[in-house]
Write a protein that holds these residues in place. Structure first.
Motif, PDB file in Angstrom:
ATOM      1  N   LYS A 134      60.431   3.639  35.221  1.00  0.00           N
ATOM      2  CA  LYS A 134      59.453   3.678  34.132  1.00  0.00           C
ATOM      3  C   LYS A 134      59.810   4.847  33.219  1.00  0.00           C
ATOM      4  O   LYS A 134      59.133   5.878  33.211  1.00  0.00           O
ATOM      5  CB  LYS A 134      58.037   3.833  34.687  1.00  0.00           C
ATOM      6  CG  LYS A 134      57.620   2.649  35.537  1.00  0.00           C
ATOM      7  CD  LYS A 134      56.207   2.767  36.026  1.00  0.00           C
ATOM      8  CE  LYS A 134      55.923   1.521  36.858  1.00  0.00           C
ATOM      9  NZ  LYS A 134      54.593   1.441  37.326  1.00  0.00           N
ATOM     10  N   PRO A 135      60.899   4.693  32.446  1.00  0.00           N
ATOM     11  CA  PRO A 135      61.383   5.817  31.642  1.00  0.00           C
ATOM     12  C   PRO A 135      60.354   6.376  30.674  1.00  0.00           C
ATOM     13  O   PRO A 135      60.394   7.553  30.337  1.00  0.00           O
ATOM     14  CB  PRO A 135      62.591   5.245  30.907  1.00  0.00           C
ATOM     15  CG  PRO A 135      62.618   3.796  31.175  1.00  0.00           C
ATOM     16  CD  PRO A 135      61.693   3.503  32.288  1.00  0.00           C
ATOM     17  N   GLU A 136      59.424   5.557  30.264  1.00  0.00           N
ATOM     18  CA  GLU A 136      58.398   6.016  29.316  1.00  0.00           C
ATOM     19  C   GLU A 136      57.506   7.102  29.911  1.00  0.00           C
ATOM     20  O   GLU A 136      56.852   7.851  29.176  1.00  0.00           O
ATOM     21  CB  GLU A 136      57.549   4.825  28.829  1.00  0.00           C
ATOM     22  CG  GLU A 136      56.660   4.199  29.879  1.00  0.00           C
ATOM     23  CD  GLU A 136      57.346   3.180  30.798  1.00  0.00           C
ATOM     24  OE1 GLU A 136      56.634   2.579  31.619  1.00  0.00           O
ATOM     25  OE2 GLU A 136      58.582   2.993  30.725  1.00  0.00           O
ATOM     26  N   VAL A 139      59.210  12.915  33.111  1.00  0.00           N
ATOM     27  CA  VAL A 139      59.226  13.658  34.372  1.00  0.00           C
ATOM     28  C   VAL A 139      57.776  13.972  34.716  1.00  0.00           C
ATOM     29  O   VAL A 139      57.080  14.642  33.944  1.00  0.00           O
ATOM     30  CB  VAL A 139      60.055  14.964  34.247  1.00  0.00           C
ATOM     31  CG1 VAL A 139      60.067  15.714  35.563  1.00  0.00           C
ATOM     32  CG2 VAL A 139      61.471  14.651  33.782  1.00  0.00           C
ATOM     33  N   ILE A 140      57.331  13.470  35.872  1.00  0.00           N
ATOM     34  CA  ILE A 140      55.922  13.578  36.241  1.00  0.00           C
ATOM     35  C   ILE A 140      55.776  14.012  37.699  1.00  0.00           C
ATOM     36  O   ILE A 140      56.742  13.999  38.456  1.00  0.00           O
ATOM     37  CB  ILE A 140      55.183  12.229  36.019  1.00  0.00           C
ATOM     38  CG1 ILE A 140      55.853  11.108  36.835  1.00  0.00           C
ATOM     39  CG2 ILE A 140      55.138  11.884  34.538  1.00  0.00           C
ATOM     40  CD1 ILE A 140      55.129   9.753  36.773  1.00  0.00           C
ATOM     41  N   SER A 141      54.551  14.354  38.076  1.00  0.00           N
ATOM     42  CA  SER A 141      54.285  14.709  39.468  1.00  0.00           C
ATOM     43  C   SER A 141      54.351  13.460  40.335  1.00  0.00           C
ATOM     44  O   SER A 141      54.227  12.325  39.849  1.00  0.00           O
ATOM     45  CB  SER A 141      52.906  15.355  39.602  1.00  0.00           C
ATOM     46  OG  SER A 141      51.893  14.376  39.390  1.00  0.00           O
ATOM     47  N   TYR A 142      54.506  13.665  41.629  1.00  0.00           N
ATOM     48  CA  TYR A 142      54.536  12.531  42.547  1.00  0.00           C
ATOM     49  C   TYR A 142      53.197  11.803  42.548  1.00  0.00           C
ATOM     50  O   TYR A 142      53.170  10.567  42.589  1.00  0.00           O
ATOM     51  CB  TYR A 142      54.883  13.011  43.964  1.00  0.00           C
ATOM     52  CG  TYR A 142      55.027  11.879  44.944  1.00  0.00           C
ATOM     53  CD1 TYR A 142      56.115  11.023  44.881  1.00  0.00           C
ATOM     54  CD2 TYR A 142      54.064  11.675  45.930  1.00  0.00           C
ATOM     55  CE1 TYR A 142      56.252   9.975  45.785  1.00  0.00           C
ATOM     56  CE2 TYR A 142      54.198  10.630  46.840  1.00  0.00           C
ATOM     57  CZ  TYR A 142      55.277   9.774  46.760  1.00  0.00           C
ATOM     58  OH  TYR A 142      55.414   8.748  47.649  1.00  0.00           O
ATOM     59  N   SER A 143      52.090  12.531  42.483  1.00  0.00           N
ATOM     60  CA  SER A 143      50.779  11.871  42.455  1.00  0.00           C
ATOM     61  C   SER A 143      50.628  11.022  41.198  1.00  0.00           C
ATOM     62  O   SER A 143      50.062   9.928  41.247  1.00  0.00           O
ATOM     63  CB  SER A 143      49.640  12.889  42.587  1.00  0.00           C
ATOM     64  OG  SER A 143      49.658  13.797  41.515  1.00  0.00           O
ATOM     65  N   GLU A 144      51.136  11.494  40.061  1.00  0.00           N
ATOM     66  CA  GLU A 144      51.094  10.673  38.838  1.00  0.00           C
ATOM     67  C   GLU A 144      51.950   9.423  39.002  1.00  0.00           C
ATOM     68  O   GLU A 144      51.573   8.342  38.550  1.00  0.00           O
ATOM     69  CB  GLU A 144      51.585  11.491  37.637  1.00  0.00           C
ATOM     70  CG  GLU A 144      50.641  12.592  37.212  1.00  0.00           C
ATOM     71  CD  GLU A 144      51.248  13.488  36.164  1.00  0.00           C
ATOM     72  OE1 GLU A 144      50.573  13.739  35.143  1.00  0.00           O
ATOM     73  OE2 GLU A 144      52.404  13.952  36.368  1.00  0.00           O
ATOM     74  N   TRP A 145      53.096   9.576  39.659  1.00  0.00           N
ATOM     75  CA  TRP A 145      53.963   8.423  39.908  1.00  0.00           C
ATOM     76  C   TRP A 145      53.244   7.392  40.777  1.00  0.00           C
ATOM     77  O   TRP A 145      53.262   6.199  40.503  1.00  0.00           O
ATOM     78  CB  TRP A 145      55.269   8.860  40.572  1.00  0.00           C
ATOM     79  CG  TRP A 145      56.100   7.714  41.020  1.00  0.00           C
ATOM     80  CD1 TRP A 145      56.255   7.259  42.303  1.00  0.00           C
ATOM     81  CD2 TRP A 145      56.879   6.843  40.207  1.00  0.00           C
ATOM     82  NE1 TRP A 145      57.091   6.171  42.326  1.00  0.00           N
ATOM     83  CE2 TRP A 145      57.466   5.893  41.042  1.00  0.00           C
ATOM     84  CE3 TRP A 145      57.126   6.783  38.824  1.00  0.00           C
ATOM     85  CZ2 TRP A 145      58.304   4.887  40.563  1.00  0.00           C
ATOM     86  CZ3 TRP A 145      57.951   5.785  38.344  1.00  0.00           C
ATOM     87  CH2 TRP A 145      58.533   4.849  39.198  1.00  0.00           C
ATOM     88  N   MET A 146      52.591   7.864  41.839  1.00  0.00           N
ATOM     89  CA  MET A 146      51.873   6.962  42.737  1.00  0.00           C
ATOM     90  C   MET A 146      50.728   6.256  42.005  1.00  0.00           C
ATOM     91  O   MET A 146      50.491   5.080  42.233  1.00  0.00           O
ATOM     92  CB  MET A 146      51.370   7.708  43.967  1.00  0.00           C
ATOM     93  CG  MET A 146      52.497   8.230  44.859  1.00  0.00           C
ATOM     94  SD  MET A 146      53.631   6.933  45.423  1.00  0.00           S
ATOM     95  CE  MET A 146      52.554   6.027  46.537  1.00  0.00           C
ATOM     96  N   SER A 147      50.030   6.971  41.135  1.00  0.00           N
ATOM     97  CA  SER A 147      48.948   6.360  40.359  1.00  0.00           C
ATOM     98  C   SER A 147      49.458   5.291  39.405  1.00  0.00           C
ATOM     99  O   SER A 147      48.794   4.282  39.175  1.00  0.00           O
ATOM    100  CB  SER A 147      48.191   7.422  39.557  1.00  0.00           C
ATOM    101  OG  SER A 147      47.536   8.312  40.407  1.00  0.00           O
ATOM    102  N   ALA A 148      50.654   5.524  38.859  1.00  0.00           N
ATOM    103  CA  ALA A 148      51.242   4.568  37.913  1.00  0.00           C
ATOM    104  C   ALA A 148      51.762   3.319  38.619  1.00  0.00           C
ATOM    105  O   ALA A 148      52.066   2.319  37.974  1.00  0.00           O
ATOM    106  CB  ALA A 148      52.369   5.236  37.127  1.00  0.00           C
ATOM    107  N   ASN A 149      51.918   3.401  39.938  1.00  0.00           N
ATOM    108  CA  ASN A 149      52.424   2.259  40.702  1.00  0.00           C
ATOM    109  C   ASN A 149      51.311   1.649  41.514  1.00  0.00           C
ATOM    110  O   ASN A 149      51.392   1.225  42.568  1.00  0.00           O
ATOM    111  CB  ASN A 149      53.596   2.693  41.594  1.00  0.00           C
ATOM    112  CG  ASN A 149      54.844   2.900  40.756  1.00  0.00           C
ATOM    113  OD1 ASN A 149      55.389   1.959  40.234  1.00  0.00           O
ATOM    114  ND2 ASN A 149      55.270   4.141  40.618  1.00  0.00           N
TER     115      ASN A 149
END
Length: 149
Positions: A134-136, A139-149
């Protein structure tokens, strides 16, 4: 034809100090040493799969490099910061924001944390994450990554 990266080399100011660091701090296995040429080699991971060479040079000839060690997600997420701090190393994230937590490069996606060797080379522990890139998200936190998935 290319299957992966087998070997990389860096210059170091003090060979013995760097052998100590890569052997005893990071736990790499030294596989070769040549006193006359002032070089040492280390297996990265399993023997004969990847190798790091360190060459002693005068400080003026050392250019700072970056390379990453492939790790498991759980190790980067739950063990890397404590491991680095227990070895007297200062972990930092890609953004150098003062936060010691690993961050996600959403374009890969991969989870990573950085630290420096005694010569200032930027080293990284990195783990590829499951899921689509999700290049858009940048660089994000792991929790933000988990929320986005």
């Amino acid at each position: 034809m290319i299957k992966g990266l087998f070997e990389t080399h860096i210059y170091v100011e003090n060979l013995e100090r760097s052998i100590e660091f890569y052997s005893n701090v990071l736990g790499l296995t030294q596989c070769h040493y040549e006193e006359e040429r002032r070089i040492a080699f280390f297996w990265i991971g399993k023997p004969r799969e990847a190798m790091l060479g360190i060459w002693e040079k005068p400080k003026a000839e050392i250019d700072i490099r970056h390379f990453a060690f492939r790790c498991e997600v759980d190790d980067v997420l739950n063990k890397s910061v404590q491991f680095l701090e227990s070895k007297g190393l200062q972990p930092y994230n890609f953004l150098k924001s003062g936060n010691h937590e690993p961050m996600v490069f959403a374009w890969m996606p991969a989870l990573a944390i950085y630290f420096n060797d005694p010569d200032g080379h930027a080293l990284e522990f990195i783990a590829i994450l499951e899921g689509e890139s999700k290049p858009e998200l940048g660089v994000i936190s792991y929790s933000e990554w988990m929320s986005a998935n």
